[in-house]
Design a protein around this motif. Structure first.
Motif: not given
Length: 325
Positions: A128-132, A153-158
């Motif tokens: 999952s990413c947040v872009t600026w 960004l970081g993982l959306y844990p599975n």
């Protein structure tokens, strides 16, 4: 080359074109892009990026397609840079491009974006990413990039995947960003960052869209503009905290100072309205309104803006329908 990673980029607007450039310049990626309104321009002429940070670059993706159904095999990564509108249909259309080894990278505005992808593809790794990134596409195939450039960004844990598998897929993706020479920050928990960005979008996207003014013009329009903006941002901050998301006390001050330092910003939602396109109302505003009701937080300013934005979008839809008759 056998050692190249197959990557599908879905959504070739301004943000998608910027990330296509970053991926293309790594020389490690075999890049396929899904294009719609700019399909012919990109297919025939490639992409021209005019960047304040990177200079001017003209490049051709390895393949330009209309739909993921044209793929012969699933890629290693799918990067979703499309606007978060009509999500259910888009997720369904991605099915030919996804198997258990495909990592889904979500670079979109809003909160809760990951949930429908997880429901549809429960074994996939999700980043999952947040872009600026500040960018616009004035004509098909031509993207203008400002100095604004950061990917968080970081993982959306599975839990169905091993931690080592998830970590390796994240590391591989960030290595592409590094080789593409764009800055990024990895977060152990990406949700506070997502909520921080949605506070930003709930303020600036809504206010610029409804007033037709850029951010500076709105903030200087009256002595009440900044206090109203603070109330609006405070409501979203309250929803986030009531939902268990930890955000710093000075976030509103930081965001207002940041927008004042960026000059006259015209937001993506504002541009979409001006061009008669569908706007990301639900993923930015609607999700927060529904979450507020769920956790018992009053959001009178946000509720009002949500009603007004839906009225504007309803007018657009009515115009489209009348145009078909």
């Amino acid at each position: 080359m056998a050692d190249k990673l197959d990557v599908l980029l879905y959504g070739l607007g301004a943000i998608g074109s910027f990330y296509a450039f970053i991926l293309h310049r790594t020389n490690r990626v075999r890049l396929t892009v899904v294009a719609r309104s700019n399909y012919t321009a990109v297919k025939e002429n490639g992409i021209l990026l005019k960047s304040a940070n990177h200079g001017d670059h003209h490049f051709h993706p390895d393949r330009v397609i209309h739909s993921p159904s044209e793929l012969t095999h699933p890629p290693s990564y799918i990067i979703c840079t499309n606007k978060a509108i009509d999500t259910a249909n888009i997720i369904h259309s991605l099915a030919p491009a996804i198997n258990q080894n495909t990592t889904i990278v979500i670079i979109q505005n809003g909160v809760g974006n990951e949930d429908p992808f997880r429901a549809a593809y429960p074994t996939s790794t999700i980043i999952s990413c947040v872009t600026w990134v500040g960018a616009s596409q004035p004509t098909p195939g031509v993207t203008i990039h400002t100095t604004s450039e950061e990917t968080e960004l970081g993982l959306y844990p599975n839990p169905t995947n091993s931690p080592s598998t998830e970590s390796t897929r994240l590391t591989t993706f960030t290595s592409l960003l590094a080789q593409g020479q764009t800055p990024y920050t990895i977060h152990e928990d990406i949700q506070p960052t997502r909520w921080g960005k949605v506070i930003w979008n709930c303020a600036w996207n809504t206010l610029t869209t409804l007033t037709g003014q850029d951010t500076q013009a709105f903030l200087q329009s009256s002595e009440d503009a900044i206090p109203l903006t603070r109330r609006l941002m405070g409501e979203v901050l309250g929803v986030a905290r009531a939902s268990g998301v930890s955000l710093p006390d000075g976030l509103i001050d930081t965001q207002i100072a940041r927008i004042q330092g960026l000059g006259a910003v015209r937001t993506s939602m504002q541009v979409d309205r001006e061009n008669g396109r569908a706007m990301e109302i639900e993923v930015i505003v609607g999700t927060v309104v529904r979450k507020a009701r769920e956790v018992g937080v009053e959001t009178p300013v946000l509720d009002t803006l949500y009603v007004l934005l839906r009225a504007v979008d309803g007018g657009r839809k009515k115009g489209e329908e009348e145009g078909k008759i």
